[in-house]
Design a protein around this motif. Structure first.
Motif, PDB file in Angstrom:
ATOM      1  N   MET A  97       0.687  -1.224  -0.054  1.00 20.33           N
ATOM      2  CA  MET A  97      -0.054  -0.103   0.077  1.00 20.33           C
ATOM      3  C   MET A  97       0.795   1.114  -0.040  1.00 20.33           C
ATOM      4  SD  MET A  97      -2.961  -1.257   2.806  1.00 20.33           S
ATOM      5  CE  MET A  97      -3.651  -2.686   2.719  1.00 20.33           C
ATOM      6  N   PRO A  98       0.273   2.634  -0.237  1.00 17.78           N
ATOM      7  CA  PRO A  98       1.011   3.482  -0.194  1.00 17.78           C
ATOM      8  C   PRO A  98       1.469   3.990   1.188  1.00 17.78           C
ATOM      9  CG  PRO A  98      -1.015   3.772  -1.494  1.00 17.78           C
ATOM     10  CD  PRO A  98      -1.156   2.544  -1.028  1.00 17.78           C
ATOM     11  N   ASP A  99       2.791   4.573   1.336  1.00 15.42           N
ATOM     12  CA  ASP A  99       3.106   4.974   2.982  1.00 15.42           C
ATOM     13  C   ASP A  99       2.384   5.899   3.500  1.00 15.42           C
ATOM     14  OD1 ASP A  99       5.290   3.404   2.367  1.00 15.42           O
ATOM     15  OD2 ASP A  99       6.567   4.842   1.668  1.00 15.42           O
ATOM     16  N   MET A 207      10.677  -8.586  17.686  1.00 11.56           N
ATOM     17  CA  MET A 207      11.345  -8.138  16.437  1.00 11.56           C
ATOM     18  C   MET A 207      11.770  -6.783  16.520  1.00 11.56           C
ATOM     19  SD  MET A 207      11.097 -10.918  14.393  1.00 11.56           S
ATOM     20  CE  MET A 207      11.477  -9.923  13.036  1.00 11.56           C
ATOM     21  N   TYR A 208      11.033  -5.793  17.234  1.00  4.08           N
ATOM     22  CA  TYR A 208      11.841  -4.448  17.240  1.00  4.08           C
ATOM     23  C   TYR A 208      13.204  -4.682  18.044  1.00  4.08           C
ATOM     24  CZ  TYR A 208      12.206   0.203  18.163  1.00  4.08           C
ATOM     25  OH  TYR A 208      12.980   1.493  18.173  1.00  4.08           O
ATOM     26  N   ASN A 209      13.289  -5.508  18.986  1.00  3.87           N
ATOM     27  CA  ASN A 209      14.319  -5.500  19.632  1.00  3.87           C
ATOM     28  C   ASN A 209      15.558  -6.325  19.038  1.00  3.87           C
ATOM     29  OD1 ASN A 209      14.039  -3.892  22.431  1.00  3.87           O
ATOM     30  ND2 ASN A 209      12.191  -4.907  22.346  1.00  3.87           N
ATOM     31  N   ILE A 210      14.943  -6.928  18.309  1.00  9.64           N
ATOM     32  CA  ILE A 210      16.152  -7.785  17.496  1.00  9.64           C
ATOM     33  C   ILE A 210      16.635  -6.983  16.287  1.00  9.64           C
ATOM     34  CG2 ILE A 210      16.572  -9.858  15.932  1.00  9.64           C
ATOM     35  CD1 ILE A 210      14.653 -11.431  17.950  1.00  9.64           C
ATOM     36  N   TYR A 211      15.658  -6.292  15.463  1.00 10.49           N
ATOM     37  CA  TYR A 211      15.895  -5.541  14.281  1.00 10.49           C
ATOM     38  C   TYR A 211      15.508  -4.079  14.539  1.00 10.49           C
ATOM     39  CZ  TYR A 211      16.577 -10.177  12.200  1.00 10.49           C
ATOM     40  OH  TYR A 211      16.999 -11.292  11.912  1.00 10.49           O
ATOM     41  N   PRO A 212      15.840  -3.402  15.454  1.00 12.06           N
ATOM     42  CA  PRO A 212      15.517  -1.692  15.966  1.00 12.06           C
ATOM     43  C   PRO A 212      15.387  -0.797  14.924  1.00 12.06           C
ATOM     44  CG  PRO A 212      17.537  -2.245  16.847  1.00 12.06           C
ATOM     45  CD  PRO A 212      17.230  -3.354  16.204  1.00 12.06           C
ATOM     46  N   PRO A 214      12.771   1.041  12.471  1.00 13.82           N
ATOM     47  CA  PRO A 214      11.398   1.006  12.129  1.00 13.82           C
ATOM     48  C   PRO A 214      11.028   1.052  10.715  1.00 13.82           C
ATOM     49  CG  PRO A 214      12.235   3.140  12.880  1.00 13.82           C
ATOM     50  CD  PRO A 214      13.540   1.955  13.031  1.00 13.82           C
ATOM     51  N   ASP A 215      12.149   1.273   9.944  1.00 16.74           N
ATOM     52  CA  ASP A 215      11.823   1.394   8.423  1.00 16.74           C
ATOM     53  C   ASP A 215      12.325   0.194   7.807  1.00 16.74           C
ATOM     54  OD1 ASP A 215      11.161   3.954   8.447  1.00 16.74           O
ATOM     55  OD2 ASP A 215      13.356   4.767   8.590  1.00 16.74           O
ATOM     56  N   ASP A 220      14.157  -6.507   3.268  1.00 20.51           N
ATOM     57  CA  ASP A 220      15.398  -6.278   4.079  1.00 20.51           C
ATOM     58  C   ASP A 220      15.620  -7.533   5.161  1.00 20.51           C
ATOM     59  OD1 ASP A 220      15.906  -3.836   2.803  1.00 20.51           O
ATOM     60  OD2 ASP A 220      14.336  -2.880   4.353  1.00 20.51           O
ATOM     61  N   LEU A 221      14.602  -8.067   5.749  1.00 17.58           N
ATOM     62  CA  LEU A 221      14.788  -9.246   6.460  1.00 17.58           C
ATOM     63  C   LEU A 221      15.363 -10.310   5.892  1.00 17.58           C
ATOM     64  CD1 LEU A 221      14.478 -10.095   9.499  1.00 17.58           C
ATOM     65  CD2 LEU A 221      11.952 -10.656   8.881  1.00 17.58           C
ATOM     66  N   PHE A 222      14.517 -10.617   4.611  1.00 15.87           N
ATOM     67  CA  PHE A 222      14.838 -12.169   3.898  1.00 15.87           C
ATOM     68  C   PHE A 222      15.804 -11.876   3.039  1.00 15.87           C
ATOM     69  CE2 PHE A 222      10.555 -12.448   5.790  1.00 15.87           C
ATOM     70  CZ  PHE A 222      10.825 -13.562   6.633  1.00 15.87           C
ATOM     71  N   GLY A 223      16.328 -10.815   2.456  1.00 16.67           N
ATOM     72  CA  GLY A 223      17.462 -10.608   1.686  1.00 16.67           C
ATOM     73  C   GLY A 223      16.966 -10.578   0.156  1.00 16.67           C
ATOM     74  N   ASN A 224      15.903 -11.058  -0.207  1.00 14.81           N
ATOM     75  CA  ASN A 224      15.472 -11.052  -1.625  1.00 14.81           C
ATOM     76  C   ASN A 224      14.155 -11.113  -1.914  1.00 14.81           C
ATOM     77  OD1 ASN A 224      15.341 -14.146  -2.309  1.00 14.81           O
ATOM     78  ND2 ASN A 224      17.321 -13.926  -1.701  1.00 14.81           N
ATOM     79  N   GLN A 225      13.532 -11.047  -3.030  1.00 15.51           N
ATOM     80  CA  GLN A 225      12.095 -10.989  -3.080  1.00 15.51           C
ATOM     81  C   GLN A 225      11.473 -12.471  -3.239  1.00 15.51           C
ATOM     82  OE1 GLN A 225      10.182  -9.566  -6.928  1.00 15.51           O
ATOM     83  NE2 GLN A 225       8.749  -8.666  -5.656  1.00 15.51           N
TER      84      GLN A 225
END
Length: 256
Positions: A97-99, A207-212, A214-215, A220-225
């Motif tokens: 969705m749009p940001d 998840m926030y405390n593992i990957y702090p 917010p953007d 980004d988490l899985f590396g590729n589409q």
């Protein structure tokens, strides 16, 4: 419908008045900028507790052990599994969705970064929000002769999205609100929703405390589409059977 709106206004009033009172007490007893995170957590926790106490005391939301006496352990277990399966597909849909503006990002970050933030986000928020949005608001909407059950569920999901006061959270909250509303409609109990809501918020906190960041997005988490879509597909293999099992097993206490 009228009662549902009144309950919603009462809930918002508690947030505003309770937040203002905590802010004034904080200033009176010498809170400073260094304690901003603790102040936010205290405000969120106090307003949640006030909400729970007042809605139970006034019987705006009724809590009964009748459904729990049916020993619905399978329903609660599948609620947890469904919550785990919902996170990636819902996040993926929101990313398409749009940001939308994230107007409480800074405050939310402060809460999640603090260990006591879990008390407010992971424990008290699921209970207070389910008590109000499902136990009071949706219960009233389901009794309305002007709404079908799914109309009531959809409207309660809209309310659930709006009370987050943050456009960036609203699409996810609406999707989750539909599932939570359906679970309440089928069982007449807020407990499956509390379990689902608890898992959802707990995963967000962890998840926030593992990957702090917010953007950070799923790619980004899985590396590729390809890996991202595979993860979403795998989550659907968890979510869809869980929803099917809930469809088979959910019952009102009167039907058990």
């Amino acid at each position: 419908m009228k009662k549902a709106i009144i309950y919603l206004i009462e809930f918002l009033a508690i947030q505003l008045i309770g937040g203002f009172a905590v802010d004034q007490l904080w200033k009176l007893f010498g809170g400073d900028c260094a304690d901003k995170a603790v102040q936010l957590i205290t405000t969120a926790s106090v307003t949640s507790v006030l909400t729970i106490v007042l809605f139970l005391a006034t019987r705006a939301a009724e809590v009964s052990p009748r459904w729990l006496r049916t020993r619905p352990w399978a329903v609660l277990s599948w609620s947890v599994i469904a919550a785990l399966g919902t996170i990636l597909p819902s996040s993926w849909l929101v990313e398409q969705m749009p940001d939308l503006p994230n107007i409480v990002e800074q405050e939310f970050d402060m809460i999640l970064q603090n260990r006591w933030g879990y008390l407010a986000v992971g424990l008290l928020a699921p209970l207070s929000e389910e008590l109000v949005l499902r136990g009071a608001v949706l219960r009233s909407l389901l009794r309305s002769s002007h709404l079908s059950p799914w109309g009531a569920i959809a409207l309660s999901a809209v309310f659930f999205a709006l009370v987050h006061f943050n456009p960036a959270q609203m699409p996810h909250a609406f999707i989750i609100g539909l599932l939570l509303g359906w679970m309440y409609y089928r069982t007449g109990s807020i407990l499956p929703g509390v379990a689902f809501h608890w898992v959802n918020n707990t995963v967000a906190y962890v998840m926030y405390n593992i990957y702090p960041d917010p953007d950070m997005e799923l790619i980004d988490l899985f590396g590729n589409q390809r890996t991202e879509l595979a993860a979403v597909f795998f989550s659907l293999l968890i979510l869809l059977p869980a929803i099917y099992q809930l469809h088979l097993r959910q019952r009102h206490a009167d039907e058990a």
